[in-house]
Enzyme design. Structure first.
Site, PDB file in Angstrom:
ATOM      1  N   GLY A 175      32.657 -83.805  16.111  1.00  0.00           N
ATOM      2  CA  GLY A 175      32.322 -83.136  17.387  1.00  0.00           C
ATOM      3  C   GLY A 175      33.403 -83.068  18.234  1.00  0.00           C
ATOM      4  O   GLY A 175      34.034 -83.878  18.441  1.00  0.00           O
TER       5      GLY A 175
ATOM      6  N   GLN B  35      37.566 -81.985  26.566  1.00  0.00           N
ATOM      7  CA  GLN B  35      38.360 -82.787  25.718  1.00  0.00           C
ATOM      8  C   GLN B  35      39.680 -82.142  25.490  1.00  0.00           C
ATOM      9  O   GLN B  35      40.603 -82.608  25.047  1.00  0.00           O
ATOM     10  CB  GLN B  35      37.967 -83.217  24.309  1.00  0.00           C
TER      11      GLN B  35
ATOM     12  N   CYS C  31      36.153 -91.729  18.986  1.00  0.00           N
ATOM     13  CA  CYS C  31      36.107 -90.463  19.760  1.00  0.00           C
ATOM     14  C   CYS C  31      37.684 -89.991  19.880  1.00  0.00           C
ATOM     15  O   CYS C  31      38.621 -90.774  19.785  1.00  0.00           O
ATOM     16  CB  CYS C  31      35.930 -90.897  21.643  1.00  0.00           C
ATOM     17  N   LEU C  32      37.862 -88.676  19.777  1.00  0.00           N
ATOM     18  CA  LEU C  32      39.225 -87.997  19.563  1.00  0.00           C
ATOM     19  C   LEU C  32      40.000 -88.188  20.772  1.00  0.00           C
ATOM     20  O   LEU C  32      41.057 -88.108  20.758  1.00  0.00           O
ATOM     21  CB  LEU C  32      38.838 -86.710  19.232  1.00  0.00           C
TER      22      LEU C  32
ATOM     23  N   HIS D 130      26.880 -88.483  22.094  1.00  0.00           N
ATOM     24  CA  HIS D 130      28.412 -88.702  22.454  1.00  0.00           C
ATOM     25  C   HIS D 130      28.951 -87.546  23.085  1.00  0.00           C
ATOM     26  O   HIS D 130      29.407 -87.605  23.960  1.00  0.00           O
ATOM     27  CB  HIS D 130      28.907 -89.025  21.037  1.00  0.00           C
ATOM     28  N   GLU D 131      28.766 -86.233  22.615  1.00  0.00           N
ATOM     29  CA  GLU D 131      29.116 -85.099  23.039  1.00  0.00           C
ATOM     30  C   GLU D 131      28.610 -84.651  24.327  1.00  0.00           C
ATOM     31  O   GLU D 131      29.192 -84.297  25.184  1.00  0.00           O
ATOM     32  CB  GLU D 131      29.072 -83.852  21.863  1.00  0.00           C
TER      33      GLU D 131
ATOM     34  N   HIS E 103      30.196 -86.589  27.224  1.00  0.00           N
ATOM     35  CA  HIS E 103      31.423 -85.898  27.758  1.00  0.00           C
ATOM     36  C   HIS E 103      31.245 -84.951  28.775  1.00  0.00           C
ATOM     37  O   HIS E 103      32.181 -84.874  29.673  1.00  0.00           O
ATOM     38  CB  HIS E 103      31.991 -85.074  26.346  1.00  0.00           C
TER      39      HIS E 103
HETATM   40 ZN    ZN Z   1      34.359 -87.946  22.081  1.00  0.00          ZN
END
Ligand code: ZN
Length: 188
Positions: A46, A51, A99-100, A141-142, A145
């Protein structure tokens, strides 16, 4: 299409509530295409617009479940309903999340088992997905963000301390860091 730099925790765009998408033109289509490419290059399951430095309410996802069903799409201006989060300690094996924007780190976190995602796609066509398990986790999670919340903001005390330490050790938590999949030597 292009792989975009992924902002690392500390960048204000990750810690700010994103604004609704109002313009569904070619710029948005390009952003979504680039977000898919960036997510795949990372690789991740995701990726939310903040991000990649865009403070707008959309995210992409790409995940194959245990029955080999592919869940792939973009959620624009989403709403999320979730079941109550289970109580008790999160399991390190089965509930560790990454998480990226905090690449290479994972910490356990309890999440709701069930989530219902509603949103529109690029053509402003509404959709609804009822998700369980890991897909429900991805959506939570997304969606977070978009409200400027990272999963590490939700950790239990001992894991939150470990996450703080890892972030400091990596030199993150400052405003202007990013990494680009395929360019920078960082693994998500
Ligand atoms: Zn993330």
């Amino acid at each position: 299409m292009a792989v975009l730099p992924i902002r690392i925790t500390g960048n204000p765009v990750l810690h700010t509530r994103a604004a609704e998408v109002t313009d569904f033109g070619t710029e948005l289509a390009t952003l979504v295409a680039d977000m898919y490419e960036t997510m795949e290059a990372a690789p991740g399951v995701g990726l939310a617009a903040p991000q990649v430095g865009v403070s707008r309410r959309l995210f992409v996802f790409n995940w194959t479940d245990d029955e080999e069903r592919l869940w792939r799409g973009v959620a624009i201006n989403p709403e999320l309903w979730v079941s109550p989060t289970p109580t008790g300690e999160a399991d390190e094996q089965s509930e560790s999340e990454g998480c990226l924007s905090i690449p290479g780190e994972r910490f356990p976190l309890r999440r709701a088992e069930l989530a219902i995602l509603r949103g529109v796609d690029l053509h402003q066509t509404p959709f609804e997905i009822t998700a369980e398990g890991w897909l429900a986790r991805i959506f939570q999670h997304e969606f977070d963000h978009l409200d400027g919340v990272l999963y590490v903001d939700r950790l239990e005390h001992k894991h939150a301390r470990a996450a703080d330490k890892a972030i400091r050790k990596n030199g993150w938590g400052v405003p202007d860091l990013s990494w680009t999949p395929g360019v920078d030597d960082l693994e998500a």
